[in-house]
Design an enzyme around this catalytic site. Structure first.
Site, PDB file in Angstrom:
ATOM      1  N   HIS A   1      35.659  46.953  38.511  1.00  0.00           N
ATOM      2  CA  HIS A   1      34.413  47.162  37.766  1.00  0.00           C
ATOM      3  C   HIS A   1      33.242  47.442  38.701  1.00  0.00           C
ATOM      4  O   HIS A   1      32.107  47.039  38.439  1.00  0.00           O
ATOM      5  CB  HIS A   1      34.080  45.950  36.886  1.00  0.00           C
ATOM      6  CG  HIS A   1      35.101  45.666  35.822  1.00  0.00           C
ATOM      7  ND1 HIS A   1      35.010  46.168  34.545  1.00  0.00           N
ATOM      8  CD2 HIS A   1      36.244  44.947  35.857  1.00  0.00           C
ATOM      9  CE1 HIS A   1      36.046  45.748  33.832  1.00  0.00           C
ATOM     10  NE2 HIS A   1      36.822  45.017  34.604  1.00  0.00           N
TER      11      HIS A   1
ATOM     12  N   ASN B   1      36.039  43.735  27.477  1.00  0.00           N
ATOM     13  CA  ASN B   1      36.334  45.152  27.713  1.00  0.00           C
ATOM     14  C   ASN B   1      36.174  45.925  26.410  1.00  0.00           C
ATOM     15  O   ASN B   1      35.997  45.329  25.343  1.00  0.00           O
ATOM     16  CB  ASN B   1      37.769  45.325  28.210  1.00  0.00           C
ATOM     17  CG  ASN B   1      37.918  45.005  29.697  1.00  0.00           C
ATOM     18  OD1 ASN B   1      36.947  45.027  30.452  1.00  0.00           O
ATOM     19  ND2 ASN B   1      39.135  44.716  30.101  1.00  0.00           N
TER      20      ASN B   1
HETATM   21 FE1  HDD Z   1      37.865  40.679  35.204  1.00  0.00          FE
HETATM   22  C1  HDD Z   1      35.078  41.713  36.799  1.00  0.00           C
HETATM   23  C2  HDD Z   1      36.694  42.011  32.267  1.00  0.00           C
HETATM   24  C3  HDD Z   1      40.858  39.975  33.685  1.00  0.00           C
HETATM   25  C4  HDD Z   1      38.823  38.978  37.922  1.00  0.00           C
HETATM   26  N1  HDD Z   1      36.218  41.684  34.643  1.00  0.00           N
HETATM   27  C5  HDD Z   1      35.166  42.004  35.452  1.00  0.00           C
HETATM   28  C6  HDD Z   1      34.166  42.685  34.698  1.00  0.00           C
HETATM   29  C7  HDD Z   1      34.624  42.776  33.413  1.00  0.00           C
HETATM   30  C8  HDD Z   1      35.916  42.137  33.389  1.00  0.00           C
HETATM   31  C9  HDD Z   1      33.918  43.425  32.252  1.00  0.00           C
HETATM   32  C10 HDD Z   1      32.869  43.239  35.258  1.00  0.00           C
HETATM   33  C11 HDD Z   1      31.723  42.293  35.048  1.00  0.00           C
HETATM   34  C12 HDD Z   1      30.450  42.928  35.538  1.00  0.00           C
HETATM   35  O1  HDD Z   1      29.991  43.889  34.905  1.00  0.00           O
HETATM   36  O2  HDD Z   1      29.936  42.481  36.559  1.00  0.00           O
HETATM   37  N2  HDD Z   1      38.656  41.008  33.374  1.00  0.00           N
HETATM   38  C13 HDD Z   1      37.976  41.477  32.278  1.00  0.00           C
HETATM   39  C14 HDD Z   1      38.791  41.330  31.096  1.00  0.00           C
HETATM   40  C15 HDD Z   1      39.975  40.775  31.501  1.00  0.00           C
HETATM   41  C16 HDD Z   1      39.873  40.558  32.927  1.00  0.00           C
HETATM   42  C17 HDD Z   1      38.372  41.720  29.699  1.00  0.00           C
HETATM   43  C18 HDD Z   1      41.168  40.389  30.686  1.00  0.00           C
HETATM   44  C19 HDD Z   1      41.121  40.061  29.453  1.00  0.00           C
HETATM   45  N3  HDD Z   1      39.548  39.686  35.726  1.00  0.00           N
HETATM   46  C20 HDD Z   1      40.654  39.469  34.942  1.00  0.00           C
HETATM   47  C21 HDD Z   1      41.573  38.596  35.648  1.00  0.00           C
HETATM   48  C22 HDD Z   1      40.991  38.293  36.850  1.00  0.00           C
HETATM   49  C23 HDD Z   1      39.727  38.992  36.880  1.00  0.00           C
HETATM   50  C24 HDD Z   1      42.892  38.113  35.110  1.00  0.00           C
HETATM   51  C25 HDD Z   1      41.474  37.440  37.978  1.00  0.00           C
HETATM   52  C26 HDD Z   1      42.407  36.562  37.947  1.00  0.00           C
HETATM   53  N4  HDD Z   1      37.128  40.472  37.070  1.00  0.00           N
HETATM   54  C27 HDD Z   1      37.663  39.682  38.016  1.00  0.00           C
HETATM   55  C28 HDD Z   1      36.831  39.603  39.268  1.00  0.00           C
HETATM   56  C29 HDD Z   1      35.616  40.488  38.899  1.00  0.00           C
HETATM   57  C30 HDD Z   1      35.949  40.949  37.497  1.00  0.00           C
HETATM   58  C31 HDD Z   1      37.541  39.923  40.528  1.00  0.00           C
HETATM   59  C32 HDD Z   1      35.277  41.602  39.879  1.00  0.00           C
HETATM   60  C33 HDD Z   1      33.788  41.570  40.046  1.00  0.00           C
HETATM   61  C34 HDD Z   1      33.350  40.402  39.319  1.00  0.00           C
HETATM   62  O3  HDD Z   1      34.419  39.737  38.816  1.00  0.00           O
HETATM   63  O4  HDD Z   1      32.202  40.060  39.173  1.00  0.00           O
HETATM   64  O5  HDD Z   1      36.469  38.301  39.521  1.00  0.00           O
END
Ligand code: HDD
Length: 699
Positions: free
Chosen positions: A90, A163
């Site tokens: 993202h 999402n």
């Molecule tokens: Fe995630 C970012 C949505 C599964 C780990 N995720 C991130 C963002 C969104 C989502 C919208 C961007 C937020 C922003 O605008 O700053 N992610 C989801 C959805 C998931 C999902 C809807 C499943 C239903 N994510 C998921 C899992 C993990 C992560 C299973 C880790 C185990 N996601 C992250 C992260 C991020 C992230 C690495 C990257 C940047 C951040 O968090 O801020 O922690």
């Protein structure tokens, strides 16, 4: 020894007299005809006024720069540190401020502060994003879109990090790093960028049947939205609502766009990314800046244990939906985005969403994906924003009192006063205490079980809902899914991977499989993958189709109006008024920068020159040309491309004057019901455009 010659100042015109004696007040902004604004004095970050921002301190005009120049050093050091790590997923996103307004009092079901009173408004910040691409990638790639909402509630920040698709690729957070590694650019070659069409992604998918429901969504037009404004958002997981009596109800969150759903077609997506890589962020910026504030309804699917026990799938499984027809959505509020950020970095880049940010009245379930996320987000923010005090940044700071004994750390900006930095203590000004009455308490769910690495049997049906999704689409949408899978696999170099993916498809739909096998030129359908649970046919759900949920009006959309010289101004004005009256935007395009000269000799201003405004960036197009002016358009390759693409992309097309000749020249000789003669009045054209596309042309 001082230089004898006067020093050269690069911001001063050396041709003019007294060039070396007086400095302009605001150098170098190119606005020679403007009055110089009264700027304040420039300072260093330490507050000292800077005397010269053009030249570093030197030993002689042509001598070396001196280390002593603290203003230069500070400026360059700061610049060297301007970047923070981009989000691992993202990375490319765009945010806006707004508010959430409760349209119902939901206090019987939840203590959640924003839902206690009808009409209550809670400040919000929303960040939309693509997932796979880096920060500088294009907007209209085939990808899932993030839809992350931060509500600054009276009870602390509540983040719904969702999402634009209601399911996910994997069932357990353990697999997330593998999924992300597989989809992002391949580690040896560093490409492809922002694309799932490559071997690693499809290799992973072919070995993970649990991803196939999400694959249907990702290969559908949901993955190429027309704009953030026209897409749904989903909390994905099942959460809990908890009321003051401690009673828990399950809930799934849905954001429904007021303007209806809309996507682009793949050929448009490919071209939009070249014409305007910022297509989605520009759209949001333009809408909000013009006062056309995007709005979503918050809908809830609310259910109890009995429903959960009787539902055909496990409500903890994030690869499953609960069809709206089976459990209707209750609208309880609206989200309005009405203000752009002042500074992209400070707000959109530094905003830190965390799934674990919940407030009393909202609680988690044991969805193993959610449980893993609750760990990951805080960790990533600490890394990304450089320390644990990222909550002090204005965009992340709660708007309610914050009192605790956490202290110090990088970038601490709140210096708590007094002696008490621990608890319990016996000091008079002893700081805050936990409050069991108003504080967050986890729902006291009974849990027990063997400590083992397991996946429940109830998660094992990977195909039935993929089939449900595919079979709920219109024929046009089904064709798009088949085309998308074929396209993606066409970029997969390893035949075995293509075949392994194709082997899953008959479990979803025989006809889909046949189309893909045919498109891939495979000699025969590979032996179908043996499913762990035999898929079942579920009743189709209209809510899953974009085309069945279109707006029925052109409001919030954009007409591209291509004009030649010599047009009748009245016709242009009538068309413009009709579309603007329907809440749409009209943008004029001309062969020359600046505009066209109408039949009366007056200039009609154009927003775009044809080379920079292909028809893909508009929702519908109209061309008005005079007999004298049409030759210019016919001679223009971009103008012919404009016409040919508008036709191929099933757009509604309005024609005025000699405009038909442009379409003839572009090879579009037939006139189907998607064409409108503007001289018979613009209204029928405006009404037809409410359907957004003339699908019969391509069906
Ligand atoms: Fe995630 C970012 C949505 C599964 C780990 N995720 C991130 C963002 C969104 C989502 C919208 C961007 C937020 C922003 O605008 O700053 N992610 C989801 C959805 C998931 C999902 C809807 C499943 C239903 N994510 C998921 C899992 C993990 C992560 C299973 C880790 C185990 N996601 C992250 C992260 C991020 C992230 C690495 C990257 C940047 C951040 O968090 O801020 O922690």
């Amino acid at each position: 020894m001082p230089d004898e010659k006067p020093l050269f100042d690069p911001t001063v015109d050396t041709q003019s007299s007294n060039a070396t004696t007086e400095r302009p007040r605001h150098p170098g902004n190119g606005g020679e005809t403007q009055q110089a604004p009264d700027h304040g004095a420039m300072t260093t970050a330490q507050g000292g006024v800077v005397s010269d921002n053009q030249n570093s301190l030197k030993a002689g005009a042509r001598g070396p720069t001196l280390l002593e120049d603290f203003a230069f050093r500070e400026k360059v050091f700061h610049f060297d540190h301007e970047r923070i790590p981009e989000r691992v997923v993202h990375a490319r996103g765009y945010g806006a401020h707004g508010y959430f307004e409760a349209t119902e009092d939901l206090s019987d079901l939840t203590m959640a502060a924003p839902l206690q009173e009808k009409g209550k408004r809670t400040p919000a910040f929303v960040r939309f994003s693509t997932v796979a691409g880096n920060k500088g990638s294009a907007d209209v790639v085939r990808d899932v879109r993030g839809f992350a909402v931060k509500l600054y509630t009276d009870a602390g920040n509540w983040d719904i990090v969702g999402n634009n698709m209601p399911v996910f690729f994997i069932q357990d957070a353990m697999k997330f790093p593998d999924l992300v590694h597989a989809v992002k650019d391949e580690p040896d070659r560093g490409f492809p960028q922002a694309a799932s069409a490559h071997d690693n992604f499809w290799d992973f998918i072919s070995l993970m049947p649990e991803s196939l429901h999400m694959i249907m969504w990702a290969m559908s037009d949901r993955a190429i939205p027309r704009s953030f404004r026209f897409m749904e958002g989903f909390g994905v997981h099942t959460y809990r609502l908890v009321n003051t009596e401690g009673k828990s109800t399950f809930v799934k969150f849905h954001w429904k766009p007021k303007l209806g759903l809309q996507s682009v077609v793949w050929d448009e997506a490919v071209k939009i990314n070249g014409a305007d890589p910022d297509f989605h962020r520009r759209d949001l910026w333009d809408a909000i800046q013009s006062g056309d504030f995007p709005e979503w309804e918050l809908g809830l699917q609310i259910f109890d244990d009995e429903f959960a026990d009787n539902f055909a799938f496990d409500i903890l499984d994030p690869t499953k939906i609960i069809p709206e027809e089976e459990l209707p959505i209750r609208v309880v509020g609206r989200l309005v985005l009405d203000r752009m950020v002042d500074n992209f970095f400070a707000e959109t880049e530094q905003v830190a969403f965390c799934t674990q940010n919940v407030i009393p009245g909202i609680d988690f379930t044991n969805d193993p994906l959610l449980q893993g996320r609750n760990f990951s987000y805080l960790d990533t923010q600490i890394k990304r924003l450089g320390g644990p005090n990222f909550t002090h940044l204005p965009i992340n700071a709660p708007r309610c009192p914050v009192l605790h004994f956490q202290q110090d750390g990088h970038m601490q900006t709140r210096g708590p006063k007094g002696r008490a930095n621990y608890e319990p203590n016996s000091w008079t000004e002893g700081g805050p205490r936990a409050d069991p009455k108003t504080g967050f308490r986890s729902f006291p769910e009974q849990v027990s079980g063997e400590k083992r690495k397991l996946r429940p049997e109830s998660f094992a049906d990977h195909y039935s809902q993929a089939r449900l999704f595919y079979r709920s689409q219109t024929p046009v949408e089904q064709q798009h899914i088949a085309d998308a899978i074929t396209f993606e696999l066409s970029k997969v170099e390893t035949l075995a991977i293509r075949e392994r993916v194709a082997a899953h498809l008959p479990n979803i739909d025989e006809e889909l499989a046949a189309r893909v096998v045919e498109g891939l030129g495979l000699a025969k359908q590979p032996k179908p993958h043996e499913p762990a649970v035999k898929p079942v046919d579920l009743p189709p759900s209209d809510a899953l189709s974009i085309l069945k949920n279109g707006p029925g009006a052109f409001t919030g959309r954009k007409l591209g109006l291509l004009l030649s010289d010599g047009v009748e101004a009245k016709l242009v004005e009538d068309v413009t008024a009709a579309f603007e009256g329907a809440g749409a935007v009209v943008e004029v395009i001309a062969a020359k920068v600046g505009g066209v000269t109408d039949a009366g000799g007056k200039t009609i201003e154009a927003k775009h020159q044809i080379n920079g405004a292909p028809s893909v960036v508009f929702d519908a197009v109209a061309v008005i040309a005079s007999d004298a002016g049409i030759a210019d358009l016919v001679a223009s390759h971009p103008a012919k491309g404009f016409a040919a693409d508008a036709f191929a992309h099933a757009k509604f097309i309005g024609l005025g004057g000699a405009a038909g000749q442009l379409f003839d020249a572009a090879g579009v000789t037939g006139r189907d019901d998607g064409f409108f003669d503007l001289e018979k009045g613009a209204e029928p054209f405006v009404t037809a455009c409410g359907k957004l596309r003339f699908w019969d042309r391509v069906a």
